[in-house]
Enzyme design. Structure first.
Site, PDB file in Angstrom:
ATOM      1  N   ASN A 144      67.047  24.089  20.467  1.00 48.07           N
ATOM      2  CA  ASN A 144      65.593  24.103  20.601  1.00 48.07           C
ATOM      3  C   ASN A 144      64.894  23.587  19.348  1.00 48.07           C
ATOM      4  OD1 ASN A 144      65.109  25.147  23.233  1.00 48.07           O
ATOM      5  ND2 ASN A 144      65.866  27.138  22.538  1.00 48.07           N
ATOM      6  N   TYR A 244      57.744  30.936  29.967  1.00 46.09           N
ATOM      7  CA  TYR A 244      57.097  30.479  28.726  1.00 46.09           C
ATOM      8  C   TYR A 244      55.609  30.210  28.935  1.00 46.09           C
ATOM      9  CZ  TYR A 244      61.595  29.991  26.404  1.00 46.09           C
ATOM     10  OH  TYR A 244      62.812  30.254  25.833  1.00 46.09           O
TER      11      TYR A 244
END
Length: 421
Positions: A144, A244
């Site tokens: 990420n 998210y």
């Protein structure tokens, strides 16, 4: 077939090893190399990895090393799962943004930018060494922020595909609710990494009937509870957002929550200590149940499926990946990296056509794409002004006073990882 895992000392790795062992007919690995600079962790993880292979009768050889060049030499695919700065850096990413009233999270907002600035130069260096060792090798990025890292790799001309476990998690969840096999569930999954919406759930393939309206009608309460969003929000949207999206749709609520409890980084660090102690037990020869709480559910299945499709043409014909837009979403630049369903084979991913995207989602997607462009510029070229511009562009920041304060904190907390600071 040789595969290399960069960041092989991660506590995630036994999940990946378990998948390689169970799915060896799909991906016949003969040599698996785990490379990591943390020798003690690598020894513990490598020992458990070999025991998992032995228990499940996998004939492949597992090698552990700290020598990156030797690890990638001759590799057919390289999986990236590294964390520059470790959990200590993550703890900072999740803490100092809260001081400015902004979400503290490791992949999005100011914390996500800090991670990108630390990570992109390191990943590009690794990728160049992979290219020198084998220019035909595929790089599968699980590191990420996946979208920004994958964009950096593709812009530098590498054979790279980004991977996230959000879509496969939804696929498995919906399959269970519908009482069908996961392979029967096809998602119309659209957006950017960690900014996606399931706009349809089809049975049987890309042309199958959309059962999402019925799924929401019958199971909307359970889905909303998992996402920690009110049921009426799902009813009004008519789609299923990634969890998210809560950082955007309930920003202030999330900030209040994060300020009143230990950071996720602290929880993970404690869990990792416990996992590593377990990995050192010579009697342990399977992934422990605790690993499921660490995160990364179904990571191994997604990684095996993608590697098999890229290397042999096996695996699922359609997979959700991070790849170049190239006109798939016409409101984004061609070089944007999007997360969508794609046909995947040895030539790489080819995104499937998508239905027109509702402006409610297209607008936010375009906004975050612009941020990612500025974030990558800051990661590649450095400089306080570039960091400030990226933060000001991010919808989770957006105010110049916040951007100024966050810029100073980001640089102060990450100076050792920023060559230009």
């Amino acid at each position: 077939m040789k595969l290399t895992v960069v960041g092989g000392g991660s506590t995630y790795t036994p999940e990946l090893i378990d998948g390689f062992a169970r799915l060896r007919d799909t991906l016949p690995v003969t040599e698996l190399v785990l490379v990591d600079p943390a020798a003690e962790r690598l020894d513990l993880v490598g020992g458990l990895a070999r025991r998992i292979f032995a228990r499940q009768g996998h004939p492949g050889r597992i090698v552990t090393t700290s020598d990156l060049d030797a690890a990638v030499d001759g590799a057919d695919a390289v999986l990236l799962q590294l964390r520059v700065g470790g959990q200590a850096a993550r703890e900072q990413d999740e803490t100092w943004p809260l001081e400015c009233g902004c979400v503290g999270q490791e992949t999005t907002g100011a914390g996500g930018l800090a991670k990108a600035l630390r990570t992109v130069p390191v990943v590009l260096d690794i990728a160049e060494r992979v290219r020198r060792a084998n220019p035909r090798a595929w790089i599968i990025d699980f590191t990420n922020p996946v979208g920004i890292v994958t964009r950096a790799l593709l812009q530098a001309g590498h054979r790279a595909v980004g991977l996230c476990n959000v879509a496969i998690g939804f696929q498995r969840k919906f399959a269970a609710l519908l009482d069908v096999s996961p392979s029967d569930v096809h998602l119309d999954h659209v957006g950017l990494n960690h900014l996606t919406w399931e706009t349809a759930v089809r049975l049987g393939g890309p042309e199958g009937d959309d059962v999402l309206p019925g799924l929401l009608a019958v199971h909307g309460d359970a889905i909303a509870a998992d996402l920690r969003l009110p049921r009426p929000v799902l009813d009004r949207l008519g789609v299923v957002p990634s969890y998210y999206l809560r950082y955007y749709y309930a920003h202030d609520e999330v900030v209040r929550e994060l300020r009143t409890k230990p950071s996720r980084a602290a929880e993970v660090a404690a869990m990792e200590r416990q996992l590593l102690e377990m990995y050192g037990d010579p009697a342990l020869d399977e992934k422990p149940e605790l690993l499921a709480k660490r995160g990364g559910a179904y990571y191994s299945e997604a990684a095996v499926d993608l590697a098999a499709a890229l290397l042999t043409g096996a695996g699922s014909p359609y997979q959700v990946v991070n790849t170049r837009n190239d006109g798939t979403l016409p409101f984004l630049p061609d070089d944007a990296v999007i997360e969508v369903q794609a046909a995947v084979g040895p030539k790489g991913p080819s995104p499937l056509p998508t239905a027109p995207v509702d402006p409610l989602y297209a607008g936010l997607t375009a906004n975050v794409t612009a941020y990612e462009d500025l974030a990558l510029e800051a990661a590649l070229r450095g400089g306080r002004d570039r960091v400030f511009r990226a933060l000001l562009a991010h919808p989770l920041v957006g105010q110049y006073a916040h951007a100024e304060q966050l810029t100073d904190r980001l640089i102060a907390h990450n100076r050792e990882h920023l060559a230009w600071a």
